[in-house]
Design a protein around this motif. Sequence first.
Motif, PDB file in Angstrom:
ATOM      1  N   TRP A 169      46.086  -7.526 -46.720  1.00  0.00           N
ATOM      2  CA  TRP A 169      45.050  -8.078 -45.850  1.00  0.00           C
ATOM      3  C   TRP A 169      44.673  -7.053 -44.789  1.00  0.00           C
ATOM      4  O   TRP A 169      45.421  -6.096 -44.528  1.00  0.00           O
ATOM      5  N   SER A 170      43.492  -7.243 -44.198  1.00  0.00           N
ATOM      6  CA  SER A 170      42.995  -6.301 -43.204  1.00  0.00           C
ATOM      7  C   SER A 170      42.060  -7.019 -42.242  1.00  0.00           C
ATOM      8  O   SER A 170      41.622  -8.148 -42.488  1.00  0.00           O
ATOM      9  N   GLY A 171      41.769  -6.349 -41.114  1.00  0.00           N
ATOM     10  CA  GLY A 171      40.842  -6.891 -40.131  1.00  0.00           C
ATOM     11  C   GLY A 171      41.285  -8.201 -39.516  1.00  0.00           C
ATOM     12  O   GLY A 171      40.452  -9.034 -39.150  1.00  0.00           O
ATOM     13  N   LEU A 172      42.589  -8.384 -39.342  1.00  0.00           N
ATOM     14  CA  LEU A 172      43.112  -9.651 -38.834  1.00  0.00           C
ATOM     15  C   LEU A 172      43.254  -9.598 -37.320  1.00  0.00           C
ATOM     16  O   LEU A 172      43.973  -8.764 -36.775  1.00  0.00           O
ATOM     17  N   ASP A 173      42.556 -10.507 -36.649  1.00  0.00           N
ATOM     18  CA  ASP A 173      42.687 -10.695 -35.211  1.00  0.00           C
ATOM     19  C   ASP A 173      43.295 -12.068 -34.970  1.00  0.00           C
ATOM     20  O   ASP A 173      42.725 -13.081 -35.375  1.00  0.00           O
ATOM     21  N   LEU A 174      44.445 -12.093 -34.313  1.00  0.00           N
ATOM     22  CA  LEU A 174      45.143 -13.357 -34.088  1.00  0.00           C
ATOM     23  C   LEU A 174      45.846 -13.313 -32.743  1.00  0.00           C
ATOM     24  O   LEU A 174      46.610 -12.389 -32.467  1.00  0.00           O
ATOM     25  N   VAL A 175      45.564 -14.287 -31.905  1.00  0.00           N
ATOM     26  CA  VAL A 175      46.275 -14.464 -30.639  1.00  0.00           C
ATOM     27  C   VAL A 175      47.029 -15.783 -30.710  1.00  0.00           C
ATOM     28  O   VAL A 175      46.442 -16.823 -31.005  1.00  0.00           O
ATOM     29  N   VAL A 176      48.322 -15.729 -30.478  1.00  0.00           N
ATOM     30  CA  VAL A 176      49.172 -16.917 -30.491  1.00  0.00           C
ATOM     31  C   VAL A 176      49.513 -17.268 -29.053  1.00  0.00           C
ATOM     32  O   VAL A 176      50.128 -16.476 -28.341  1.00  0.00           O
ATOM     33  N   ASP A 177      49.108 -18.448 -28.625  1.00  0.00           N
ATOM     34  CA  ASP A 177      49.347 -18.873 -27.255  1.00  0.00           C
ATOM     35  C   ASP A 177      50.652 -19.656 -27.139  1.00  0.00           C
ATOM     36  O   ASP A 177      51.171 -20.196 -28.124  1.00  0.00           O
ATOM     37  N   MET A 229      49.525 -15.832 -23.558  1.00  0.00           N
ATOM     38  CA  MET A 229      49.576 -15.178 -24.862  1.00  0.00           C
ATOM     39  C   MET A 229      51.002 -14.726 -25.154  1.00  0.00           C
ATOM     40  O   MET A 229      51.604 -14.015 -24.371  1.00  0.00           O
ATOM     41  N   ILE A 230      51.538 -15.184 -26.303  1.00  0.00           N
ATOM     42  CA  ILE A 230      52.901 -14.820 -26.673  1.00  0.00           C
ATOM     43  C   ILE A 230      52.927 -13.769 -27.767  1.00  0.00           C
ATOM     44  O   ILE A 230      53.908 -13.035 -27.909  1.00  0.00           O
ATOM     45  N   ALA A 231      51.859 -13.695 -28.567  1.00  0.00           N
ATOM     46  CA  ALA A 231      51.791 -12.691 -29.633  1.00  0.00           C
ATOM     47  C   ALA A 231      50.335 -12.392 -29.928  1.00  0.00           C
ATOM     48  O   ALA A 231      49.453 -13.242 -29.740  1.00  0.00           O
ATOM     49  N   GLU A 232      50.106 -11.166 -30.422  1.00  0.00           N
ATOM     50  CA  GLU A 232      48.729 -10.759 -30.674  1.00  0.00           C
ATOM     51  C   GLU A 232      48.683  -9.723 -31.791  1.00  0.00           C
ATOM     52  O   GLU A 232      49.466  -8.769 -31.810  1.00  0.00           O
ATOM     53  N   LEU A 233      47.775  -9.928 -32.717  1.00  0.00           N
ATOM     54  CA  LEU A 233      47.436  -8.936 -33.731  1.00  0.00           C
ATOM     55  C   LEU A 233      45.980  -8.555 -33.525  1.00  0.00           C
ATOM     56  O   LEU A 233      45.113  -9.437 -33.380  1.00  0.00           O
ATOM     57  N   ARG A 234      45.688  -7.256 -33.508  1.00  0.00           N
ATOM     58  CA  ARG A 234      44.330  -6.787 -33.316  1.00  0.00           C
ATOM     59  C   ARG A 234      43.933  -5.845 -34.449  1.00  0.00           C
ATOM     60  O   ARG A 234      44.590  -4.830 -34.679  1.00  0.00           O
ATOM     61  N   ASP A 235      42.849  -6.217 -35.149  1.00  0.00           N
ATOM     62  CA  ASP A 235      42.324  -5.428 -36.267  1.00  0.00           C
ATOM     63  C   ASP A 235      43.469  -4.971 -37.172  1.00  0.00           C
ATOM     64  O   ASP A 235      43.526  -3.835 -37.621  1.00  0.00           O
ATOM     65  N   ALA A 236      44.393  -5.900 -37.420  1.00  0.00           N
ATOM     66  CA  ALA A 236      45.632  -5.561 -38.122  1.00  0.00           C
ATOM     67  C   ALA A 236      45.429  -5.539 -39.630  1.00  0.00           C
ATOM     68  O   ALA A 236      44.666  -6.334 -40.186  1.00  0.00           O
ATOM     69  N   ALA A 237      46.154  -4.639 -40.270  1.00  0.00           N
ATOM     70  CA  ALA A 237      46.085  -4.531 -41.726  1.00  0.00           C
ATOM     71  C   ALA A 237      47.427  -4.109 -42.281  1.00  0.00           C
ATOM     72  O   ALA A 237      48.148  -3.309 -41.673  1.00  0.00           O
ATOM     73  N   VAL A 238      47.768  -4.676 -43.424  1.00  0.00           N
ATOM     74  CA  VAL A 238      48.867  -4.193 -44.254  1.00  0.00           C
ATOM     75  C   VAL A 238      48.275  -4.036 -45.651  1.00  0.00           C
ATOM     76  O   VAL A 238      48.142  -4.997 -46.393  1.00  0.00           O
ATOM     77  N   ALA A 239      47.853  -2.824 -45.936  1.00  0.00           N
ATOM     78  CA  ALA A 239      47.198  -2.562 -47.226  1.00  0.00           C
ATOM     79  C   ALA A 239      48.216  -2.670 -48.354  1.00  0.00           C
ATOM     80  O   ALA A 239      49.369  -2.257 -48.201  1.00  0.00           O
ATOM     81  N   PRO A 240      47.811  -3.229 -49.485  1.00  0.00           N
ATOM     82  CA  PRO A 240      46.479  -3.752 -49.827  1.00  0.00           C
ATOM     83  C   PRO A 240      46.361  -5.267 -49.642  1.00  0.00           C
ATOM     84  O   PRO A 240      45.468  -5.880 -50.201  1.00  0.00           O
TER      85      PRO A 240
END
Length: 223
Positions: free
Chosen positions: A14-22, A1-12
């Motif tokens: 986007w929100s609820g973003l889960d992303l793992v970059v391998d 895993m090189i990068a990870e977003l967990r339950d990420a949001a930048v209102a208004p």
Amino acid sequence: MIAELRDAAVAPLWSGLDLVVDKGEFIAVLGPNGVGKSTLLGTLMGTRKLTHGSAHVNGRVGFIPQQHMFPKDLPVRGRDLVSWAMGKRTPKADVEAQLASVGAHAFADQRVGLLSGGQQQLIRQAQAFSQDPELLLADEPLLSLDPARARDTVVRLHEHPAAVVCVTHSINPVLGVVDRVLYLGPKGHVIGDVSEVMRSEVLSELYGTRVDVVEVDGRMVVL
């Protein structure tokens, strides 16, 4: 895993973003204007704060920014920008090799503000690759490039060992190299391979209205 977003949001946006970059993965980020594609790259670089959730990057980051023209009177050569990115003690031969690797050596001694948009894009590529990145973030890297140089850029991104997160206005230029697609829409987002994401019913839900994905002469078109 090189990068990870967990339950990420930048209102208004986007929100609820889960992303793992391998490691070694190529992710294309698509969606209409104004949904926060460039903002997503900013959260991975640490230049844009999340309003919720977390973001982690494990490794060196290279960045190809969205095109903006350098001032015409800027007294700096393309070679200078790449040399500064690599460090003042970098041998000239290494700077030349970096410029040659992206096809920018022929105009590297010209002032960057006098270069064409496509030439400036290649200088920015050389800067980004000079960081020996483990995660490469690219924001519309094909803008202003002619078809041949655009193809070369896609190959270069794909063959580099770094994981790539590439914002692009169309899936077609990267269709042959992309591992997953993150599509940001007005009504949410979806992550998956091309066959999972680029479907009429999936995009219609993201837009909240009827959207058709059709194939025309081997190219995907969103209508």
